[in-house]
Design an enzyme around this catalytic site. Structure first.
Site, PDB file in Angstrom:
ATOM      1  N   ASN A  47       0.830  -1.257  -0.094  1.00  0.00           N
ATOM      2  CA  ASN A  47      -0.015   0.151   0.064  1.00  0.00           C
ATOM      3  C   ASN A  47       0.968   1.235  -0.108  1.00  0.00           C
ATOM      4  OD1 ASN A  47      -1.515   2.182   0.829  1.00  0.00           O
ATOM      5  ND2 ASN A  47      -2.989   0.845   1.953  1.00  0.00           N
ATOM      6  N   ASP A  63      -1.315  -3.885   9.843  1.00  0.00           N
ATOM      7  CA  ASP A  63      -2.833  -4.034   9.712  1.00  0.00           C
ATOM      8  C   ASP A  63      -3.425  -3.053  10.343  1.00  0.00           C
ATOM      9  OD1 ASP A  63      -4.626  -5.692   7.918  1.00  0.00           O
ATOM     10  OD2 ASP A  63      -5.669  -5.713   9.859  1.00  0.00           O
ATOM     11  N   ARG A  89      -1.194   4.772  13.145  1.00  0.00           N
ATOM     12  CA  ARG A  89       0.235   4.633  12.602  1.00  0.00           C
ATOM     13  C   ARG A  89       1.291   5.090  13.478  1.00  0.00           C
ATOM     14  NH1 ARG A  89      -1.553   4.819   8.127  1.00  0.00           N
ATOM     15  NH2 ARG A  89      -2.435   2.870   8.186  1.00  0.00           N
TER      16      ARG A  89
END
Ligand code: IMP
Length: 222
Positions: A11, A73, A206
């Site tokens: 990604n 994830d 994150r």
């Protein structure tokens, strides 16, 4: 010289965010985009939690490349939807055409979304707005799980980070990715789509997970 970590992700937006957070600490990332440009390694995200999926990804990369690897994830959990889409965040848009038309017509902003080339992030946002139509409760949070495994796939460390906020009723801003144009972090009037990247870096799920991960690496490398 920077210290390279293998990360089981392709990604590009996620990788860019992780790289910007890691670079000042002297770490670089080698992703599946470089290690497996043909996309041969298919990883089925069958876990029921973000942590399980992070471990599944890390283990798949560790086995394939015989090196320690990191898995990431992440996703959005919406309180009035009972935590959905959660681990299905990336796939939330998989709808039949009929469903999609219904959602498009229902979209309060009335933008020409279908003409947009069926961008999955946009479709996820359309679906989310439709699911939340009429709901006063807009609470939601992002979660990011990180897992480090050794070359044999043994879990060495897992951690997570969260950022809580609320969802707007139309999207705003072109920054970030995924659900960012709908997500107002903490008490912000602006969405992650509108806020500058450094504001997202300072508070995001994150970055919170990554700070814990870096603290672990500092500890074991001492
Ligand atoms: P994954 O690649 O399976 O972990 O899926 C992550 C999905 O969660 C993305 O496709 C987005 O829809 C959503 N997501 C995760 N992190 C973020 C973020 O920082 N901003 C917006 N959406 C995110």
């Amino acid at each position: 010289m920077s210290k390279a970590l293998i990360i089981a992700s392709r990604n590009s937006k996620k990788l860019a965010e992780l790289r910007e957070l890691l670079a000042p600490r002297g770490y670089s990332l080698v992703s599946l985009r470089e290690l497996d440009p043909q996309g041969r390694l298919e990883i089925a995200e069958t876990g029921r939690t973000f942590r399980e999926n992070a471990l599944i990804k890390a283990r798949a990369a560790a086995r394939a490349f015989e090196r320690p690897a990191v898995g990431e994830d992440s996703g959005l959990s919406v309180v009035p939807l009972g935590g959905a889409p959660g681990v299905y965040s990336a796939r939330f848009h998989r709808l039949t055409t009929a469903e999609l038309r219904g959602l498009y017509n229902a979209y309060p902003g009335g933008e020409p979304l279908i003409a947009d080339g069926l961008d999955p992030d946009r479709l996820n946002n359309v679906r989310l707005l439709a699911e939340l139509e009429g709901s006063k409760d807009r609470r939601a949070f992002y979660t990011c799980a990180l897992a480090l495994v050794d070359a044999a796939g043994k879990a060495l460390f897992t951690t997570r980070g969260e950022v809580h906020g609320r969802l707007g009723d139309r999207w705003a801003g072109g920054g970030g990715f995924g659900y960012d144009p709908l997500f107002h972090p903490e008490d912000s009037r602006l969405t992650y789509g509108e806020l500058p990247p450094e504001a997202k870096r300072a508070t995001s799920h994150r970055s919170r997970a990554l700070r814990r991960f870096l603290a672990y690496l500092d500890e074991v490398r001492r």
